[in-house]
Design a protein around this motif. Structure first.
Motif, PDB file in Angstrom:
ATOM      1  N   ASP A 258       0.833  -1.206   0.000  1.00 19.57           N
ATOM      2  CA  ASP A 258       0.000   0.000   0.000  1.00 19.57           C
ATOM      3  C   ASP A 258       0.870   1.260   0.000  1.00 19.57           C
ATOM      4  O   ASP A 258       0.614   2.211  -0.740  1.00 19.57           O
ATOM      5  N   ALA A 259       1.912   1.262   0.839  1.00 23.27           N
ATOM      6  CA  ALA A 259       2.790   2.434   0.936  1.00 23.27           C
ATOM      7  C   ALA A 259       3.564   2.640  -0.358  1.00 23.27           C
ATOM      8  O   ALA A 259       3.769   3.780  -0.802  1.00 23.27           O
ATOM      9  N   ALA A 260       3.994   1.555  -0.993  1.00 27.62           N
ATOM     10  CA  ALA A 260       4.743   1.667  -2.245  1.00 27.62           C
ATOM     11  C   ALA A 260       3.866   2.244  -3.357  1.00 27.62           C
ATOM     12  O   ALA A 260       4.295   3.137  -4.101  1.00 27.62           O
ATOM     13  N   MET A 261       2.651   1.764  -3.462  1.00 23.87           N
ATOM     14  CA  MET A 261       1.767   2.234  -4.534  1.00 23.87           C
ATOM     15  C   MET A 261       1.410   3.701  -4.366  1.00 23.87           C
ATOM     16  O   MET A 261       1.276   4.441  -5.346  1.00 23.87           O
ATOM     17  N   LYS A 262       1.275   4.141  -3.123  1.00 23.32           N
ATOM     18  CA  LYS A 262       0.982   5.559  -2.883  1.00 23.32           C
ATOM     19  C   LYS A 262       2.100   6.465  -3.373  1.00 23.32           C
ATOM     20  O   LYS A 262       1.863   7.617  -3.734  1.00 23.32           O
ATOM     21  N   ARG A 263       3.320   5.943  -3.392  1.00 22.38           N
ATOM     22  CA  ARG A 263       4.464   6.724  -3.843  1.00 22.38           C
ATOM     23  C   ARG A 263       4.840   6.416  -5.294  1.00 22.38           C
ATOM     24  O   ARG A 263       5.891   6.838  -5.782  1.00 22.38           O
ATOM     25  N   GLY A 264       3.990   5.659  -5.990  1.00 15.95           N
ATOM     26  CA  GLY A 264       4.236   5.393  -7.405  1.00 15.95           C
ATOM     27  C   GLY A 264       5.204   4.259  -7.680  1.00 15.95           C
ATOM     28  O   GLY A 264       5.790   4.191  -8.767  1.00 15.95           O
ATOM     29  N   TYR A 265       5.366   3.347  -6.735  1.00 17.37           N
ATOM     30  CA  TYR A 265       6.269   2.206  -6.905  1.00 17.37           C
ATOM     31  C   TYR A 265       5.487   0.900  -6.973  1.00 17.37           C
ATOM     32  O   TYR A 265       4.399   0.765  -6.420  1.00 17.37           O
ATOM     33  N   ARG A 266       6.090  -0.070  -7.658  1.00 11.12           N
ATOM     34  CA  ARG A 266       5.574  -1.438  -7.652  1.00 11.12           C
ATOM     35  C   ARG A 266       6.473  -2.290  -6.762  1.00 11.12           C
ATOM     36  O   ARG A 266       7.621  -1.959  -6.531  1.00 11.12           O
ATOM     37  N   LEU A 267       5.919  -3.426  -6.303  1.00  3.86           N
ATOM     38  CA  LEU A 267       6.632  -4.245  -5.325  1.00  3.86           C
ATOM     39  C   LEU A 267       6.780  -5.677  -5.831  1.00  3.86           C
ATOM     40  O   LEU A 267       5.804  -6.296  -6.270  1.00  3.86           O
ATOM     41  N   LEU A 268       8.007  -6.199  -5.772  1.00  2.00           N
ATOM     42  CA  LEU A 268       8.274  -7.607  -6.061  1.00  2.00           C
ATOM     43  C   LEU A 268       8.359  -8.363  -4.738  1.00  2.00           C
ATOM     44  O   LEU A 268       9.118  -7.980  -3.851  1.00  2.00           O
ATOM     45  N   PHE A 269       7.586  -9.443  -4.602  1.00  2.00           N
ATOM     46  CA  PHE A 269       7.582 -10.220  -3.366  1.00  2.00           C
ATOM     47  C   PHE A 269       8.460 -11.458  -3.512  1.00  2.00           C
ATOM     48  O   PHE A 269       8.405 -12.156  -4.521  1.00  2.00           O
ATOM     49  N   SER A 270       9.261 -11.744  -2.484  1.00  2.00           N
ATOM     50  CA  SER A 270      10.052 -12.964  -2.432  1.00  2.00           C
ATOM     51  C   SER A 270       9.979 -13.526  -1.020  1.00  2.00           C
ATOM     52  O   SER A 270       9.810 -12.791  -0.054  1.00  2.00           O
ATOM     53  N   ASN A 271      10.126 -14.854  -0.915  1.00  2.00           N
ATOM     54  CA  ASN A 271       9.962 -15.550   0.348  1.00  2.00           C
ATOM     55  C   ASN A 271      11.122 -16.514   0.539  1.00  2.00           C
ATOM     56  O   ASN A 271      11.317 -17.424  -0.261  1.00  2.00           O
TER      57      ASN A 271
END
Length: 340
Positions: A83-96
């Motif tokens: 949510d915080a990334a999208m508000k700042r115009g970023y996309r997020l890659l998830f890894s586990n």
């Protein structure tokens, strides 16, 4: 394929103006900006992100590497980060990483080849140091969440593990328990060390003797089930067995409760169980666990904000920040006074 020249022609502006609108750079009137964006929508234009990243030296992509996405704590943390990334115009890659340093290393190699702008990272443990040094060497900003690694200078968002451990153990003492076992994670993980310290401090504050036989080290990941079974066997074989167990995280607590039940023991009537981190609110486990709940969403959102500020030089030259979020004791049915 629609190009910026097609946009420029229809909007009656220069290609440079279109480029500035796309990249949000330069001084352009709001009227011109609106007209260009309208034309982009009419022509269904999609900016070439690869070309844009080469020009601006940024991808607007961040990496989130966590240790166990099945743990509700990390699931909620990931939502806060996204949510915080999208508000700042970023996309997020998830890894586990599954608490596996080898798997963690593979993901960070991918991060380096993907050219992400920064990494929000919950390390598997102290052995994550070489990976962090590699990120630093390549100039990729990173923020650590939930865990620290000795020897690494960076921004961090942590929980107060010592305080949470004391709150849980003191809650058990207030119920009348005097033999409280600790079912901990690996001591190569900073949170396990802090929770061990909090447990020891609570004993000292209440003038209770230290007993090495009541301390068990397993692991935070799902692969530790066999170790938990062994720990439960050892607990129950003690001449004077514990009346309560403090588990260092929710998965350890769940597996311990199941192990006790398989042996015909009832929680909390035969043993009380308390732990760090809450469960999924839809969990059907009965009894519901008494927990030191952490604000998981804030871990993710604060971590992303710190990371983006570092990327953009907002905190350039300032000391590294360490944000410590307090836990909240939530008392439920898994803790009760010991049988007399």
């Amino acid at each position: 394929m629609i190009t910026i020249y097609d946009i420029a022609k229809k909007a009656n502006v220069s290609a440079m103006t279109v480029s500035r609108v796309i990249n949000n750079t330069g001084r352009i009137s709001e009227k011109t900006r609106v007209r260009v964006r309208q034309v982009m929508e009419e022509l269904h234009y999609v900016p070439n992100s690869a070309a844009r990243s080469l020009v601006l030296q940024e991808t607007r992509i961040l990496s989130l590497l966590i240790t166990d996405i099945t743990n509700p704590f990390y699931t909620t943390l990931a939502r806060g980060a996204e949510d915080a990334a999208m508000k700042r115009g970023y996309r997020l890659l998830f890894s586990n990483s599954d608490e596996d340093v080898g798997k963690e290393k593979e993901y960070l190699e991918m991060v380096l080849s993907t050219r992400v702008d920064g990494v929000l990272f919950s390390p598997a443990g102290d052995n994550s140091l070489p990976q962090l040094e590699k990120l630093h060497k390549h100039g990729i900003p990173f923020v650590l969440i939930d865990r620290e690694v000795p020897g690494v200078e960076c921004d961090t968002v942590l929980g107060d593990s010592r305080l949470g451990a004391r709150l849980l153990v003191e809650h058990l003492f207030q119920l009348g328990h005097r033999r409280v076992a600790l079912l901990n994670g690996s001591m190569k993980v900073s949170t396990a060390r802090e929770r061990f310290t909090g447990y020891a401090e609570a004993l000292k504050l209440h003038d209770l003797p230290w007993d090495d036989r009541l301390v068990f080290e397993a692991g935070y990941g799902r692969a530790s089930l066999g170790t938990i079974e062994e720990a439960v066997e050892r607990m129950l074989a003690l001449p004077e067995r514990p009346t309560a167990v403090f588990a260092a995280n929710n998965f350890l607590a769940l597996d311990a409760v199941k192990a006790f039940r398989r042996r015909g023991l009832d929680v909390p009537h035969d043993l009380s169980v308390v732990c760090f981190d809450d469960l999924d609110p839809n969990s059907v486990l009965d009894p519901f666990l008494t927990v030191a709940a952490q604000p998981a969403y804030e871990f993710g959102s604060m971590g992303i904000r710190l990371l983006i500020d570092r990327i953009h030089g907002v905190e350039a030259g300032s000391p590294r920040k360490k944000i410590v979020l307090p836990p909240k004791l939530t008392v439920r049915q898994s803790s009760a006074p010991p049988r007399s």
